[in-house]
Write an enzyme that holds these catalytic residues in place. Structure first.
Site, PDB file in Angstrom:
ATOM      1  N   ALA C  15       0.678  -1.301   0.019  1.00 15.07           N
ATOM      2  CA  ALA C  15       0.020   0.241   0.721  1.00 15.07           C
ATOM      3  C   ALA C  15       0.558   0.851   0.132  1.00 15.07           C
ATOM      4  O   ALA C  15       1.989   1.619  -0.090  1.00 15.07           O
ATOM      5  CB  ALA C  15      -1.265   0.161   1.280  1.00 15.07           C
ATOM      6  N   CYS C  16       0.418   2.659  -0.226  1.00 12.41           N
ATOM      7  CA  CYS C  16       1.330   3.635  -0.477  1.00 12.41           C
ATOM      8  C   CYS C  16       1.203   4.441  -0.855  1.00 12.41           C
ATOM      9  O   CYS C  16      -0.611   4.807   0.208  1.00 12.41           O
ATOM     10  CB  CYS C  16       1.628   3.347  -1.705  1.00 12.41           C
ATOM     11  SG  CYS C  16       2.404   1.312  -1.821  1.00 12.41           S
ATOM     12  N   SER C  17       1.461   5.918  -0.710  1.00 20.05           N
ATOM     13  CA  SER C  17       1.227   7.309  -1.465  1.00 20.05           C
ATOM     14  C   SER C  17       1.385   7.240  -2.267  1.00 20.05           C
ATOM     15  O   SER C  17       2.302   7.010  -3.308  1.00 20.05           O
ATOM     16  CB  SER C  17       2.103   8.044  -0.658  1.00 20.05           C
ATOM     17  OG  SER C  17       3.509   7.593  -0.813  1.00 20.05           O
ATOM     18  N   GLY C 192       5.648   6.160  -3.030  1.00 20.42           N
ATOM     19  CA  GLY C 192       5.654   6.049  -1.979  1.00 20.42           C
ATOM     20  C   GLY C 192       5.752   4.707  -1.501  1.00 20.42           C
ATOM     21  O   GLY C 192       4.599   4.125  -1.301  1.00 20.42           O
ATOM     22  N   ASN C 218      -1.909   2.513  -4.865  1.00 19.48           N
ATOM     23  CA  ASN C 218      -2.337   2.334  -3.537  1.00 19.48           C
ATOM     24  C   ASN C 218      -3.518   1.250  -3.390  1.00 19.48           C
ATOM     25  O   ASN C 218      -4.712   1.394  -4.032  1.00 19.48           O
ATOM     26  CB  ASN C 218      -2.230   3.573  -2.965  1.00 19.48           C
ATOM     27  CG  ASN C 218      -2.302   3.786  -1.313  1.00 19.48           C
ATOM     28  OD1 ASN C 218      -3.725   4.197  -1.273  1.00 19.48           O
ATOM     29  ND2 ASN C 218      -2.887   2.856  -0.773  1.00 19.48           N
TER      30      ASN C 218
END
Ligand code: SF4
Ligand code: SF4
Lengths: 504, 271, 371
Positions: C15-17, C192, C218
Site C-alpha cells: 500500500a502506499c502514497s 512511495g 495504492n
C-alpha cells in the site's frame, strides 16, 4: 412449520431418585424441564436441551443423565447428521446458522503430532522444584541493539526502549468482551490475571469504569471495528492497547451483539443506548489498507502518549505472514494471531468451520517470515486459537511464539462445557449471558480461583517440561525448534512447521 | 531538521480586561507529526490555553495527544492543511482549521469542537461519540460512519455543502445535518446503509434509491425543526464570512432520515 | 533430502502514497516539486520502494523507444555480465542509436543498487515479426527479456518518457537519480511504497510500466488471481506478482490494444454496482451490463487508487466505492493528483479547485495541444 430436526440430546431421569425438587427446572434456561403438578413429576423436552450438563451437575439427587443421541439416519459419510440437520434448519427458517465456540471439525491438530525433547546424559535436566525456573516474558518491540554510554563504571542506556508488557507466565486471557460474557465472568478473568501476573483482554466491549483503577494495570484494552466504549480514558487506564482486525473463528466477518444482550450496564460500558444492536462492521472503516492501519496504530500511540505497546490481532489466513510483516512495519509492537480453532461467542457456522489456517502452522510461518526479514525483534507474537494444555503452550513457544492467549480453556475452567450455544444468551453456567439470574450463578471468587489455579498448574507443567529439556529460562526455548519433532506428518507439513520428523 | 520555534507563552488581555489567556504559537514548517504533537502537549501541560499552529502541512493526529485526567482544555487554530486523523480521540478541546482538512477528522472523537473553514475528506466523524464538527463546504465518502450516542453525549456534524457516498453508514446515534448551501444537490448514494440509530437532516432532496433500505425518509416535525434551527444558528455563527440568512435556509424543504429499526439485522439468523 | 516444491505464487501486498503533477500546456519542470510533495507523505511509505515516471524528458530522442534497464547481481561483474547477455539480445532485435549509464549519485546512499542503463532504440523486425506493430513488437521483446534473460530487467520502455525507481524512500530515489537537476517533464507521477514484505528488489518498486503507460498504485486488489488468470491468456506474463503489474497490463490491453476510451476502461476496472446500473436508462444499462459481462474478470475488486500516466495524459481512478483516497486539484495549467491534499498545498499553496473524485469516476488531465 413442523420441524424435521431430531433432538441432539436425550434426557434420562431416574424417577426412583428424583425428589421433585424442581431444581433442574430452575437450572435450565432453555426450558427443557417442566413440572407437571397433575402427575407430580418432571417432564423433559429433549428438543430443547443443549447438552450443557448444568442440570446434571446441580441435581441434588444425581437423578439426571444427559446423553448425546445416536444419529437416527442411515450411515452416510458425505451426508452426515450435522450436514442434514443444519440444512433442515435452514429450510425451516431461511437463516444463517449461528454457532459458538471454536471450529469442532476434524482438521489435523498439529499439537498432537509434535513431540518434545528431554535431556539425556549430554546435558543435565533441571529439577524445577529446587532450581530457579524463569518464565517471565516481555511483550513488545525490542531494539536491534542497545546503545550505551559508559563513563567508568557508570553505564547509561542511550537507546530509548519501547514500552513492553511483563508477564510472569506466557499465558494471557484472550479477548472476551463484557457483553458477550457476563460481568462476573469478565471480572473473574480480570481478577485471576492480576493475581497470576498476567493480562486479560477486554475484547471490544469496553472496560467498566469501576474496574479501571484496580484492573487497568492488567488489562489489554481492545479497539475493534465497532469502537465501543472507547475514549482517551479507556485507552490510558490500560497496560496495552490491541487493535482487533480479525478473529480465528470468523476471519473477515464482523460481529453483532444482539439488542437483548445489551443490558443497562453493558450499554454503559459500551457507551451506546440500552437494547440497541451493537454492530461491529467487518472491517475497521478507517482501515482499508496497511498504511491506514499504521495510521490507527500511531493515532493510538499518540492518544496514549507513546506509553503503551500497541498490539494488532489478526486471524491466521492464507497470506497472513506477509500481512503480519506489514503490520510490524506499520508500527505494531505485538502481533496476536488467532488460528482456525479460535473460539467465539457467535459466528456463522459456515465461516467458523471453513475459513482460516491452523495456529501451529501459522506460528511457524509467521516467525520464520519475520526472521527472514530481520524484523522479528520489532514485535512479539502472541498465538491464540486452540491452546488446550500446557504442552500446547510450550510447543507454541518452541515454534516461535512469545506467549499464548487462552479463551476456551479459561471458559472451561470456569464451568463451560462447550455446548456452543453462547449466541443464545442463555448460558446456564452464567458465562455467556446477560440474564442477571444466570450470570449470578458464577461466583467471582470461585471462578477466579479456578482460573488462577489453571494458570498456576500450567506454569508448573511448563517448568517441568523446560527442566526436562535442560532449559531454565523460557526465552531459551523460543523458536528452539530443535526441541520439537513431528510424528505422522507429511513432508510439506514438517517443512512449514520447520521441524524434523521424529528419529531424523 | 525542524526549524520550529515557538513564541514564549505570553498572556493576552481579553476584551473584559480581566481574564488572562495564555497563548502560544508554533511554526510547524518541516516539523514531524510526533514533534508537533509533543509540543502541543507540553504547552497544554504548561497551562497555555490557546495555540496557533502556522504552516501546518500534513501533520497527523493534531489534538490526539492532549488527553489529560485533569481535563484541561485548549483551543488550537490551524493555518495550513492538517493531515489525516485530525482530532482523533479528541478529549474536549477546540480546533479551528483555516482551510481544508483531509481524511479521518474526529475519528472516535469523545468531546470538543472542530471547525473547518473549507472542505474535509473521507471518514469524517467515524465512530464519534460526542462533540461537534462544523464543515463549511462538502465532505468525502463514509462520513459519520458508525457515529454513536450515549446518554447526554450526542455528537453533531453540520456540513455546509453535501457529502459523497455512504454518509451515515452503520450510524448508531448522533445528528448529521447537510445544508446543501450554494445550490449543492445531494448526489451521494448508499446514505444510511445499516443505520440503526441517530438522525440525518438534509436540506433539499434525495431519491429513495439513494438511501439504505433500513432508512425511513420523512418530513420534519416540531422537535426536529428545533434541532435544525439550533444547529443552523451555530453554523452561521461559526462562518460569518458566508453572510448566511437563517430564515432563508430554514424556509427550504428539509428531510429527515432515520432508521426504521434499532435491529436492522434481527432476522438474518437461524437459531 | 531436498524437497521438491510445487510452483507456488506468492503475491506481494503493498500500500502506499501516490502523487502526480502535470502541466497541461506542456511546459516542462524538474522533479524537485514532486519529490518534496511525496516526501511530505513519508509516513505512508516504509522506505522499501519509491519511484517516478516522467513524461517529455527525452525530446532529443522522442522518436525512439527509451529502454531503462536494471542489471542485478551480487557484484559488479555479475551485473556487467547480465548486461552483456542483454546487449547481445538487444543488438539482434533493435537498432541502438544511443546508450549510457543512467547518471546517479552516491551508491552508498541507497541499498544495493543495480546497474542502471538506458538505451534509445528502434525496432528491427524480421520475418513474421514484420506484421507486428512497433508497439506489439516492443512488448513482445520486453516480455522476453523480463522472463528469459537472467538478472536483466526492462523497467521502462516508452518514447520520450522514463521511469526511475528503486528501494528506498521516493525522495531518496529521486535524489539518487538527481531528478530535481537532470530532467524536465510535463508530467511526473510518483510512488512511495509500503509493502508488507521485504523482497527488497529495485524492480519491485513502482511505477510499473509497459511502453508509455505507467501505473502508480495504492491499495490491494482482492481479485488479483482472477485478473491475472484472464490477462495471462492475452500473453501478459505476470512476473512481478503485484497488483500494479496487472493494472498496467489491463490498461495496455484495453486502451492500446482494444482502443477503448478511458471513460469505458474505468467502467471496466471499477464498474458501478448492479443496484446503480439497474436504475440507469435503457441505453446506459445495456452498455454497462455488457461491459460487466464481457470484462468481468478485469473488475479490480478491493481498494485501490491509481494514477495512470501516458504520453500527454494523466488519469486518476479509484475503486468503485473509493476505499483508497485520491484528491485532485488544479491551478492554472497545473493538474495534480495526490493521496493527501497537504502534499499538493506544499508545492502549490493556492489552488483553483480541489476535489475528491467519486469512486470509479476517472479524472483525466490532457495536454492542451493534443489532438
Ligand atoms: S440444556 Fe443443560 S441444563 Fe438444560 S436440560 Fe440440557 S443439560 Fe440440562
Ligand atoms: S459458555 Fe455457556 S453457553 Fe457457551 S458453551 Fe460454555 S456452557 Fe455453553
Amino acid at each position: 412449520m413442523k420441524s424435521f430436526v431430531f433432538p441432539e440430546f436425550h434426557i434420562i431421569r431416574d424417577e426412583a431418585k428424583c425428589g421433585q425438587c424442581r431444581g433442574c427446572e430452575r437450572q435450565c434456561a432453555f426450558g427443557t424441564h417442566t413440572y407437571d403438578p397433575v402427575q407430580d413429576r418432571l417432564i423433559s423436552d429433549d428438543y430443547k436441551c443443549a447438552g450443557c450438563q448444568r442440570c446434571v451437575v446441580f441435581c441434588p439427587k444425581d437423578a439426571i443423565e444427559v446423553r448425546p443421541t445416536q444419529s437416527p439416519y442411515r450411515q452416510n459419510a458425505s451426508w452426515t447428521r450435522e450436514k442434514m440437520e443444519d440444512l433442515k434448519k435452514q429450510a425451516e427458517t431461511g437463516g444463517v446458522i449461528l454457532t459458538g465456540c471454536g471450529n469442532d471439525k476434524p482438521f489435523r491438530i498439529y499439537w498432537d503430532h509434535i513431540v518434545l525433547n528431554a535431556s539425556q546424559v549430554t546435558n543435565p535436566s533441571i529439577d524445577p522444584l529446587r532450581e530457579p525456573m524463569e518464565l517471565r516474558t516481555f511483550l513488545g518491540a525490542k531494539p536491534d541493539f542497545m546503545e550505551i554510554k559508559s563513563e567508568g563504571d557508570d553505564v547509561q542506556i542511550e537507546t530509548k526502549l519501547s514500552p513492553n508488557l511483563t508477564v510472569e507466565t506466557p499465558i494471557l486471557f484472550s479477548a472476551m468482551s463484557y457483553g458477550a460474557i457476563s460481568y462476573n465472568a469478565f471480572r473473574s478473568l480480570a481478577t485471576a490475571a492480576c493475581k497470576s501476573g498476567t493480562f486479560f483482554n477486554t475484547g471490544e466491549g469496553g472496560l467498566p469504569k469501576e474496574m479501571r483503577e484496580q484492573f487497568g494495570k492488567c488489562a489489554i484494552v481492545q479497539v475493534a471495528s465497532g469502537r465501543f466504549g472507547i475514549d482517551a480514558e479507556y485507552l490510558n487506564c490500560a497496560a496495552a492497547v490491541e487493535i482487533k482486525v480479525g478473529q480465528g473463528a470468523k476471519p473477515g466477518i464482523g460481529g453483532h451483539l444482539p439488542g437483548e444482550k445489551v443490558s443497562g450496564e453493558v450499554a454503559a460500558t459500551r457507551m451506546i443506548p440500552t437494547g440497541t444492536d451493537a454492530i461491529s462492521p467487518a472491517p475497521h472503516h478507517d482501515i482499508y489498507s496497511i498504511e491506514d492501519l499504521s495510521m490507527l496504530i500511531y493515532a493510538l500511540k499518540e492518544a496514549t502518549n507513546y506509553e503503551k505497546p500497541v498490539s494488532v490481532k489478526i486471524a491466521a489466513v492464507h497470506n497472513f505472514a506477509a500481512i503480519a510483516s506489514g503490520i510490524v512495519r506499520a508500527g505494531a509492537d505485538i502481533i496476536a494471531i488467532d488460528g482456525l480453532r479460535g473460539g467465539t461467542g457467535a459466528a456463522p457456522k459456515v465461516i467458523r468451520d471453513n475459513v482460516g489456517i491452523p495456529i501451529e502452522l501459522a506460528i511457524s510461518s509467521l516467525d520464520g517470515r519475520l526472521r527472514k526479514e530481520g524484523i522479528r525483534n520489532r514485535c512479539s507474537i502472541i498465538a491464540a486459537g486452540g491452546i488446550r494444555c500446557s504442552a500446547d503452550v510450550i510447543k507454541a513457544i518452541a515454534l516461535g511464539a512469545d506467549a499464548v492467549y487462552i479463551g476456551s480453556a479459561a471458559l472451561i475452567a470456569m464451568g463451560c462445557n462447550l455446548c456452543q450455544k453462547c449466541y443464545t444468551g442463555k448460558c446456564n453456567w452464567g458465562i455467556c449471558t446477560q440474564d442477571p439470574r444466570l450470570a449470578g450463578r458464577l461466583n467471582v471468587d470461585i471462578a477466579s480461583l479456578r482460573l488462577s489455579n489453571l494458570i498456576c498448574a500450567w506454569s508448573h507443567e511448563i517448568s517441568e517440561m523446560l527442566g526436562g529439556m535442560g532449559i531454565n529460562a523460557l526465552e531459551s526455548l523460543r523458536g528452539n525448534r530443535d526441541h520439537l519433532r513431528g510424528v505422522g506428518l507429511y513432508e510439506w507439513e514438517l517443512e512449514v512447521l520447520g521441524i524434523k520428523g521424529a528419529g531424523e | 531538521m525542524a526549524r520550529a520555534h515557538f513564541a514564549d507563552p505570553h498572556t493576552k488581555k481579553t476584551a473584559q480586561g480581566e481574564q488572562r489567556v495564555n497563548t502560544a504559537e508554533i511554526d510547524a514548517t518541516n516539523m514531524e507529526t510526533k514533534e508537533l504533537n509533543g509540543r502541543l502537549r507540553d504547552l497544554m501541560l504548561s497551562g497555555v490555553q490557546k495555540i496557533a499552529l502556522r504552516n501546518v502541512c500534513g501533520q497527523r493526529y493534531i489534538g490526539t495527544r492532549l488527553y489529560n485526567p485533569e481535563r484541561r482544555k485548549v483551543e488550537i487554530e490551524i493555518f495550513g492543511t492538517p493531515g489525516n486523523d485530525l482530532a482523533a480521540f479528541l478529549f474536549g478541546h477546540k480546533i479551528v482549521v483555516h482551510g481544508n482538512a483531509q481524511d479521518g477528522v474526529g475519528n472516535t472523537m469523545d468531546d470538543g469542537e472542530v471547525i473547518i473553514e473549507g472542505r474535509a475528506g473521507d471518514v469524517l466523524g467515524f465512530s464519534m461519540r460526542g462533540g461537534k464538527i462544523f464543515v463549511r463546504e462538502s465532505v468525502g465518502y463514509r462520513c459519520a460512519l458508525h457515529m454513536k450516542e450515549y446518554e447526554d453525549k450526542r455528537p453533531v456534524l453540520v456540513i455546509g455543502g453535501t457529502s459523497q457516498d455512504f454518509l451515515g453508514e452503520y450510524m448508531a446515534g448522533g445528528i448529521v445535518i447537510l445544508l446543501g448551501l450554494g445550490g449543492k444537490s445531494h448526489e451521494g448514494n448508499f446514505i444510511g446503509n445499516g443505520m440503526h440509530g441517530g438522525v440525518i437532516y438534509l436540506r433539499g432532496r434525495v431519491e429513495k434509491e439513494q438511501v439504505g433500505s433500513q432508512v425511513e425518509i420523512s418530513p420534519l416535525d416540531g422537535a426536529d425543526r428545533e434541532i435544525v434551527d439550533h444547529y443552523v444558528s451555530e453554523f452561521i455563527e461559526r462562518f460569518p464570512e458566508l453572510g448566511l440568512n437563517k430564515e432563508e435556509i430554514l424556509r427550504d424543504e428539509f428531510l429527515r432520515l432515520s432508521p426504521r429499526s434499532k435491529r436492522p439485522y434481527g432476522k438474518l439468523y437461524a437459531y | 533430502m531436498p524437497r521438491k516444491r510445487r510452483e507456488l505464487y506468492n503475491k506481494e501486498i503493498c500500500a502506499c502514497s501516490i502523487f502526480g503533477a502535470m502541466n497541461r500546456d506542456g511546459e516542462r519542470f524538474t522533479g524537485a516539486g514532486v519529490m518534496s510533495a511525496i516526501a511530505n507523505m513519508h509516513v505512508r511509505g516504509n522506505g522499501l520502494g519509491g519511484g517516478f515516471a516522467a513524461y517529455g524528458i527525452y525530446p532529443e530522442y522522442k522518436d525512439y523507444y527509451a529502454f531503462h534497464l536494471m542489471f542485478t547481481g551480487s557484484n559488479s561483474d555479475a551485473k556487467r555480465s547480465a548486461k552483456q547477455d542483454f546487449d547481445v539480445f538487444l543488438c539482434e532485435n533493435f537498432d541502438v542509436v544511443y546508450d549510457e549509464e543512467i547518471p546517479h549519485g552516491d551508491e552508498t546512499a541507497v541499498s544495493d543498487p543495480p546497474l542502471v542503463w538506458r538505451y534509445f532504440v528502434a525496432p528491427r523486425k524480421c520475418g513474421d515479426e514484420a506484421n507486428l506493430s512497433d508497439d506489439d513488437y516492443v512488448v513482445m521483446k520486453v516480455m522476453h527479456v523480463n522472463t528469459k534473460i537472467e538478472n536483466a530487467y526492462v523497467f521502462s520502455s516508452g518514447k520520450n518518457m522514463g521511469c526511475f525507481k528503486g528501494v528506498g524512500y521516493p525522495e531518496e530515489i529521486g535524489e539518487y537519480f538527481m531528478l530535481d537537476r537532470l530532467y524536465k517533464a510535463y508530467t511526473w507521477t510518483v510512488h512511495g511504497r509500503f509493502p508488507t514484505n521485504t523482497q527488497a528488489w529495485w524492480g519491485g518498486a513502482h511505477p510499473f510500466s509497459l511502453l508509455d503507460t505507467t501505473v502508480v498504485h495504492n491499495g490491494e486488489i482482492s481479485s488479483y488471481g482472477t485478473n491475472r488468470w484472464y490477462l495471462e491468456m492475452y500473453g501478459y506474463a505476470c512476473t512481478l506478482q503485484t497488483d500494479t503489474e496487472v493494472i498496467a497490463y489491463a490498461a495496455d490491453l484495453l486502451m492500446r490494444r482494444q482502443n477503448l476510451p478511458i471513460e469505458l476502461v474505468a467502467k471496466i476496472l471499477a464498474p458501478p454496482i448492479w443496484n446503480s446500473i439497474d436504475r440507469m436508462n435503457e441505453k446506459e444499462r445495456r452498455l454497462l451490463t455488457a461491459l460487466r459481462m464481457v470484462y468481468a474478470p478485469l473488475l479490480m475488486n478491493g481498494p485501490f487508487s491509481i494514477i495512470i500516466g501516458q504520453s500527454g495524459k494523466m488519469i486518476g481512478l479509484t475503486d468503485r466505492i473509493r476505499l483508497r483516497p485520491l484528491t485532485a486539484a488544479t491551478r492554472g495549467s497545473m493538474f495534480y493528483l495526490s493521496s493527501e491534499e497537504a502534499s499538493i498545498r506544499l508545492i502549490s499553496p493556492e489552488l483553483d479547485s480541489v476535489w475528491t473524485p467519486n469512486g470509479g469516476e476517472p479524472v483525466v488531465g490532457k495536454l492542451n495541444n493534443m489532438t
